[in-house]
Design a protein around this motif. Structure first.
Motif, short mmCIF file in Angstrom:
data_model
loop_
_atom_site.label_atom_id
_atom_site.label_comp_id
_atom_site.label_asym_id
_atom_site.label_seq_id
_atom_site.Cartn_x
_atom_site.Cartn_y
_atom_site.Cartn_z
N ASN A 72 0.64 -1.21 -0.03
CA ASN A 72 0.19 -0.06 -0.20
C ASN A 72 0.61 1.07 0.25
O ASN A 72 0.77 2.43 -1.38
CB ASN A 72 -0.64 -0.03 1.34
N GLN A 85 -8.51 5.97 2.89
CA GLN A 85 -8.96 6.93 2.62
C GLN A 85 -9.64 8.18 4.05
O GLN A 85 -10.37 8.98 3.24
CB GLN A 85 -10.14 5.83 2.35
N GLY B 76 -10.34 1.97 2.36
CA GLY B 76 -10.01 0.76 2.78
C GLY B 76 -10.67 0.86 4.06
O GLY B 76 -11.98 1.73 3.91
N VAL B 124 -7.33 -4.91 5.82
CA VAL B 124 -5.92 -4.41 6.43
C VAL B 124 -6.24 -3.05 6.34
O VAL B 124 -6.33 -2.48 5.36
CB VAL B 124 -4.12 -4.44 5.79
N GLY B 125 -6.72 -2.39 7.47
CA GLY B 125 -6.66 -0.74 7.80
C GLY B 125 -5.30 0.45 7.24
O GLY B 125 -4.44 -0.29 7.79
N GLY B 126 -6.08 0.84 6.71
CA GLY B 126 -5.31 1.78 6.19
C GLY B 126 -5.01 1.56 4.34
O GLY B 126 -4.24 2.64 4.17
N ALA B 127 -4.78 -0.12 4.47
CA ALA B 127 -4.63 0.16 3.08
C ALA B 127 -5.33 0.09 1.89
O ALA B 127 -5.96 -0.44 0.76
CB ALA B 127 -4.13 -1.28 3.00
N ALA B 128 -5.76 1.81 1.37
CA ALA B 128 -6.63 2.12 1.32
C ALA B 128 -6.36 2.05 -1.04
O ALA B 128 -7.73 1.55 -1.50
CB ALA B 128 -7.21 3.74 1.09
#
Lengths: 314, 189
Positions: A72, A85, B76, B124-128
Motif C-alpha cells: 500500500n 481513505q 480501506g 487491512v486498515g489503512g491499506a486504501a
C-alpha cells in the motif's frame, strides 16, 4: 519587427505568465505539502516498518498484513493517491518570523485544503457536529486545525499531520493515581497507563501504531502536547535521559503483548513512543496518549523567499 | 489462500474458520455509521442485501467531469465496532452473509454470525490503495444525502483480500488476542 525581437517578446511573455502571485505560489506549495503528506509515508517511519516486518513469522496473518501495508505504501506513492481513505483531521503547524500576517496565511491554508479536496488528496471529511452536514470542502468550525508559532528564523516552516479517526478514537487520557491499574504519580505510573492504553486499543487504531505522550498539563494542553510529539522523527533521541529510557521500554514491552498488526496477533504492536512533559497544578496529574496508525501521515516544508518549497523536513 | 466468489451464500461462508485468508470476487455494498443507524431506525435499505456483503468503508470518490462516472480512489475499512449496536439486526433482518471492516466486533454480532450464517472479514486498515485497486467498477450510489463517505456504494471487486477474524461457529480472533494480551499485560504492569 525582426524575428529576433519577436522571439524575445514571446520569451518575456512566457516568463511573465510563469511568475505567479505570492498568494498563488503559497497555495501551490501548500497543496503539494498536502499531496505528499496524504500519499507518502515519511522515510523514518518506513524504516521502522521495514525492520518490524522481518520480525513477523512467514505465512501468518501478521506477516500477510505487513505485506499489504508495504504494498500500500508503494502503490499510494506511485499513484499519488491517499494512503488511507480517512485523510483525518488536517492539522497545520506554522512556524513564522516576527511580523507575519497569520490571518492572511490562514486564508491561504483554507484555499489549499479546499483545492486538495477537489483533487482527491483529501476526503470530504469535515462534518458539522450539530447538523451532521458535510459541506465537502473540509472547512468548518475548527477545521482545518491551524497552530502558529513565532520563531527566530527568517523562513516560513509548515508542518502537517493528517490524523485519522480510527487512531484518534483509541487515543486516551488518564488521571493519576489510577487505582485499578495501580498507577501512581510517577514515571512508573506513566509506564503502566501508556501500556494499558495500547492494550485497550488492540487492533482498532490500525496498528502497529506510534505514540505521542504528554505527562502533565491541564486536560486540553496535555492532549495537544501529546499530539505534537508525533512531529518527532521516530529515530530521534529524547534529550531527557529518563524519558528516553521510558520510551524504549514502553515499545519493547508493548511488542510483547502479542496484539500484532491489525490486532491479528504477532510481534509488531508498537513502532515508537515519544514522551514529553508539561507542568501541572498540584491537584492534577494527567497522562495523555495520542495514538497514530501505521499510515503515519506527517510532513513539513520550508518555503523560500519566493514561497516555493525549498526543503522537505521529513 | 481461500476464495469467495459471487453469488455469495450462507453455506459458503460457514465453511470459513478464523484465521483464513480469503480473496473475494464479486459485489460489495459499502455502509457505515449513518447507513446502519438509518436501517436500524426502521428504514428499508434501497437495495436488496440478501446474501450480500456489507463493507464498513467511506471511500474517497471522484466523479469524471466528462463521463459523469464515479471512480473510487481510496477505499480501506473503517472501525467496525461503532456498528455493534446495529449489526446483529441488520444481519438478521436483511440476510447479509459477510461484513468487511476493521478492528472486529462484539458478542452480539458474533452471535448473529452463528445464528444466521455470516462472517466478519477483516481488511487491512489503512491499506486504501491496495484495496481500491481491487475495485473494478462502481455500479451504484444510494443514500448519498448522508454525504459521499457515508453513502451506500455498490462496487464490483476482484481478489479483494481479507482475513476471517469472526466465523459462523462462534469463534473470534479478536476475543482470543484480547484475552491473551490481557494475560501478558498482567505480568508487565
Amino acid at each position: 519587427m525582426t524575428k529576433k525581437v519577436a522571439a524575445k517578446k514571446v520569451a518575456k511573455k512566457k516568463i511573465l505568465a510563469k511568475k505567479k502571485s505570492p498568494k498563488d505560489q503559497t497555495i501551490d506549495s501548500l497543496i503539494e505539502l498536502i499531496r505528499i503528506t496524504s500519499t507518502v509515508v515519511p522515510e523514518d517511519v518506513q524504516r521502522v516498518l521495514r525492520d518490524s516486518m522481518k520480525n513477523e513469522v512467514k505465512d501468518t496473518t501478521a506477516s500477510y498484513a505487513m505485506g499489504i501495508i508495504k504494498d500500500n505504501i508503494d502503490l499510494a506513492k506511485i499513484k499519488s493517491q491517499p494512503l488511507c481513505q480517512d485523510t483525518g483531521t488536517v492539522i497545520f503547524f506554522v512556524y513564522h518570523p516576527p511580523g507575519f500576517r497569520q490571518n492572511d496565511f490562514k486564508d491561504l491554508i483554507k484555499k489549499s485544503v479546499t483545492k486538495a479536496t477537489q483533487a482527491g488528496y483529501l476526503r470530504q471529511n469535515s462534518v458539522n457536529s450539530l447538523t451532521g452536514e458535510n459541506a465537502g470542502t473540509n472547512l468548518g468550525e475548527g477545521h482545518p486545525s491551524i497552530h502558529f508559532y513565532e520563531h527566530k528564523g527568517k523562513e516560513i516552516e509548515v508542518k502537517l499531520v493528517l490524523k485519522g479517526g480510527g487512531c484518534e478514537n483509541v487515543s486516551a487520557q488518564y488521571s493519576l493515581p489510577d487505582t485499578t491499574l495501580g498507577a501512581g504519580r510517577d514515571l512508573e505510573g506513566v509506564r503502566k497507563v501508556v501500556i494499558d492504553s495500547v492494550h485497550k486499543a488492540q487492533g482498532k487504531g490500525c496498528g502497529p501504531g506510534a505514540l505521542g505522550v504528554c505527562v502533565g498539563g491541564d486536560r486540553a494542553d496535555s492532549a495537544y502536547y501529546a499530539k505534537k510529539q508525533l512531529l518527532r522523527k521516530l529515530d530521534d533521541k529524547n534529550p531527557h535521559s529518563e524519558l528516553n529510557k521510558l520510551e524504549k521500554e514502553i515499545v519493547e514491552t508493548c511488542n510483547k503483548l502479542g496484539i500484532g498488526p491489525m490486532g491479528f496477533g504477532g510481534k509488531t504492536t508498537l513502532l515508537s513512543c515519544k514522551i514529553t512533559s508539561a507542568n501541572r497544578v498540584p491537584a492534577s496529574f494527567f497522562v495523555s496518549i495520542s495514538y497514530m496508525c501505521w499510515a503515519f501521515r506527517r510532513q513539513g516544508i520550508v518555503l523560500d523567499k519566493n514561497l516555493k518549497i525549498k526543503k522537505w523536513l521529513y | 489462500m481461500k476464495r469467495l466468489t459471487y453469488p455469495f451464500t450462507a453455506e459458503a461462508v460457514r465453511e470459513f474458520k478464523v484465521g483464513d485468508m480469503v480473496l473475494i470476487t464479486g459485489k460489495l455494498f459499502t455502509g457505515r455509521d449513518a447507513v446502519h443507524k438509518h436501517i436500524h431506525d426502521g428504514n428499508r435499505p434501497p437495495v436488496d442485501l440478501k446474501n450480500q456483503i456489507i463493507y464498513h468503508c467511506g471511500p474517497v470518490t471522484l466523479k469524471d467531469k466528462k463521463t459523469g462516472k464515479w471512480k473510487v480512489t481510496a477505499a480501506g475499512p473503517t472501525t467496525s465496532i461503532r456498528e455493534e449496536p446495529y449489526q446483529h439486526e441488520v444481519i438478521r433482518d436483511y440476510g447479509i452473509v459477510g461484513v468487511i471492516g476493521k478492528g472486529g466486533m462484539g458478542q452480539k454480532t458474533l452471535d448473529a454470525c452463528k445464528q444466521y450464517g455470516c462472517v466478519y472479514l477483516h481488511a487491512v486498515g489503512g491499506a486504501a490503495q491496495v484495496l481500491a485497486e481491487k475495485i473494478t467498477s462502481v455500479d451504484g450510489l444510494y443514500w448519498d444525502e448522508f454525504g459521499l463517505p457515508e453513502a451506500i456504494w455498490e462496487l464490483s471487486v476482484v481478489d479483494f483480500p481479507v482475513v476471517v477474524t469472526m466465523d459462523a461457529h462462534g469463534n473470534s480472533l479478536h476475543k482470543e488476542v484480547e484475552e491473551h494480551s490481557k494475560e501478558v499485560l498482567k505480568t508487565v504492569i
